[in-house]
Design a protein around this motif. Sequence first.
Motif, PDB file in Angstrom:
ATOM      1  N   HIS A   1     -21.768 -47.095 -59.917  1.00  0.00           N
ATOM      2  CA  HIS A   1     -22.345 -45.757 -59.779  1.00  0.00           C
ATOM      3  C   HIS A   1     -21.892 -44.787 -60.872  1.00  0.00           C
ATOM      4  CE1 HIS A   1     -23.930 -45.734 -55.386  1.00  0.00           C
ATOM      5  NE2 HIS A   1     -24.188 -46.865 -56.013  1.00  0.00           N
TER       6      HIS A   1
ATOM      7  N   TYR B   1     -27.339 -41.933 -47.982  1.00  0.00           N
ATOM      8  CA  TYR B   1     -27.659 -40.528 -48.205  1.00  0.00           C
ATOM      9  C   TYR B   1     -29.165 -40.367 -47.997  1.00  0.00           C
ATOM     10  CZ  TYR B   1     -23.067 -40.591 -50.416  1.00  0.00           C
ATOM     11  OH  TYR B   1     -21.728 -40.756 -50.660  1.00  0.00           O
TER      12      TYR B   1
ATOM     13  N   ILE C   1     -27.259 -45.237 -51.558  1.00  0.00           N
ATOM     14  CA  ILE C   1     -26.402 -46.052 -50.697  1.00  0.00           C
ATOM     15  C   ILE C   1     -25.076 -46.262 -51.416  1.00  0.00           C
ATOM     16  CG2 ILE C   1     -26.229 -48.152 -49.312  1.00  0.00           C
ATOM     17  CD1 ILE C   1     -29.181 -48.636 -49.787  1.00  0.00           C
ATOM     18  N   GLU C   2     -23.997 -46.158 -50.673  1.00  0.00           N
ATOM     19  CA  GLU C   2     -22.697 -46.343 -51.293  1.00  0.00           C
ATOM     20  C   GLU C   2     -21.772 -47.027 -50.294  1.00  0.00           C
ATOM     21  OE1 GLU C   2     -19.683 -43.589 -53.892  1.00  0.00           O
ATOM     22  OE2 GLU C   2     -21.459 -42.649 -53.064  1.00  0.00           O
TER      23      GLU C   2
ATOM     24  N   SER D   1     -29.231 -44.334 -56.085  1.00  0.00           N
ATOM     25  CA  SER D   1     -27.844 -44.101 -55.655  1.00  0.00           C
ATOM     26  C   SER D   1     -27.784 -43.499 -54.256  1.00  0.00           C
ATOM     27  CB  SER D   1     -27.101 -43.205 -56.641  1.00  0.00           C
ATOM     28  OG  SER D   1     -27.162 -43.747 -57.930  1.00  0.00           O
TER      29      SER D   1
ATOM     30  N   ARG E   1     -23.570 -45.520 -64.057  1.00  0.00           N
ATOM     31  CA  ARG E   1     -24.927 -45.008 -63.940  1.00  0.00           C
ATOM     32  C   ARG E   1     -24.954 -43.520 -64.317  1.00  0.00           C
ATOM     33  NH1 ARG E   1     -27.997 -46.492 -58.324  1.00  0.00           N
ATOM     34  NH2 ARG E   1     -27.106 -48.559 -58.601  1.00  0.00           N
TER      35      ARG E   1
ATOM     36  N   GLU F   1     -22.077 -52.345 -58.107  1.00  0.00           N
ATOM     37  CA  GLU F   1     -22.626 -51.026 -57.775  1.00  0.00           C
ATOM     38  C   GLU F   1     -22.675 -50.091 -58.986  1.00  0.00           C
ATOM     39  OE1 GLU F   1     -20.237 -52.542 -55.115  1.00  0.00           O
ATOM     40  OE2 GLU F   1     -20.289 -50.822 -53.761  1.00  0.00           O
TER      41      GLU F   1
ATOM     42  N   ARG G   1     -11.548 -43.205 -54.693  1.00  0.00           N
ATOM     43  CA  ARG G   1     -12.929 -43.443 -55.103  1.00  0.00           C
ATOM     44  C   ARG G   1     -13.339 -42.456 -56.183  1.00  0.00           C
ATOM     45  NH1 ARG G   1     -18.232 -41.891 -52.743  1.00  0.00           N
ATOM     46  NH2 ARG G   1     -17.128 -40.310 -51.563  1.00  0.00           N
TER      47      ARG G   1
ATOM     48  N   LYS H   1     -11.625 -48.121 -54.933  1.00  0.00           N
ATOM     49  CA  LYS H   1     -12.018 -47.378 -53.738  1.00  0.00           C
ATOM     50  C   LYS H   1     -11.633 -48.085 -52.448  1.00  0.00           C
ATOM     51  CE  LYS H   1     -16.696 -49.208 -53.777  1.00  0.00           C
ATOM     52  NZ  LYS H   1     -18.102 -48.876 -53.965  1.00  0.00           N
TER      53      LYS H   1
END
Lengths: 406, 73
Positions: A160, B34, B24-25, B22, A163, A158, A120, A35
């Motif tokens: 994500h 968010y 924060i990114e 989730s 997740r 992170e 990303r 990203k």
Amino acid sequence: MEREFDAIVIGAGPAGSTFARVFAQFGREVLLIDKRREIGTPVRCGEGLGEGEVVAQGLELPREVFSIEVEGAKIVGPNGKAIIWKDENTKGWILERKMFDKWLVEQAIKKGAKVQAFTRAIDLIKNDGKIVGVRVEKYGKEIYDIYAPLIISAEGMEAHIARKAGFNTVHNLYDVDTCYQYEMQPYDHENLIELYFGNNIAPRGYVWIFPKKDKKANVGIGIGGHLSNWEKRGKIKGAQPKLLLDKFIENNEKLKESNVLLEFGGVICVGAPLDKFVDDNFMVIGTAAKQVDPIHGGGIAMAMEAGLIAANVANKAFEKRDFSKSVLYEYEKIWRENTGKMVEKKLILRKVMENLSDDDLNHIFNVLTPSEIDKVMRGQFLEVVTKILVGRPQLVNLLNPLRMMQ
Amino acid sequence: MITVEHSGCIVCAGCAAVCPFSAIELIGNRIKVYGEKCTDCGICVKVCPADVIEIYRNVKDVKDLPEEKRKKI
């Protein structure tokens, strides 16, 4: 703009680019996305790496990817007693992390991997509940889908997408260290990394000085996440990483007149690895799988190792055309039987260490020899614990978990 | 929701790593929050090594923040 690959790797750090390199070497089509606009930046790391894994993978670091070679470590206790730990196995590099990450990606490209920065991953694409691809956003606007039977999460802290795939990648405060770091100049060093311990210096953590070329040094601190920002919670004033680091620098003769060139930092996992690394059509490698050394917080070597194991297993999965978790589990099994065992031991060591007072630490620093530190880092505790207990028997309960482990 | 003082942020994305929701990114070289996902739990505040995160409880949207904070988001 739809495309199909054999595998898509999310994250072009050491884990992702190692996977891409090894997997592409088998002649597989692999896409590595990251990203960030520029691979390798921003740097969020102390930049230390031991020789072991690089040598094991047959890589030769070109001159521009590391700053200097180091011979070992100087480990300093709360009362200033230093132990110099330097032998055949402690050699390593202080990397130029930005260049190192790029170089690793270049090695993947050489083997045929496709790489896309500034792309990303925003979601997984599923078909009948099965993961079939990744939705990505390029240059912050263009959204499209890429398909592959195998998705690799090498997303780092992170994680994500992992997740979203059902992995428990959330970190709790107790199992992270929050770190702040300065690049400073000038600093005269001895080709050793320097680590400073003490509850007043860095509660559940340490201050490090990693020497770099041109008399530069990365001076940083990592402290337990649950201990940071005490001031706001009405506890001891100034237990924030930055404030503690400033205090350390002020009290250090060689650093207090030095200048700060760059401020950076990060949060690093020092807890247990994920309870699973694979699922159908999905693998998690490196820091995303919480594969980090719980003692020093280093993750580069482990990330490269996981990337290598995972790519070999992924290739086997392709030969069988079977991407179910039972086939991919081989990677997890290999990892847990080797590195995983060491991480488990070090996790217990970490939990013992965080309960030691400065007096305890001073005693330990007074009696330990470099070769005993070597033993401890290899997970051989019994002899060392016995030696410590001779002079400080009151630690028997605290150190018991280490004796039990043998 | 939380606000990030971007001028002091060192873009380590520790907040994004610890956020259980989730919310924060890290996008490009900037932390994005968010607001609608944020539950004001505060774990990011504790973990931030640069101490640039603040909580505004019961605020879900940027436009409900105090004016001086809105500009910094």
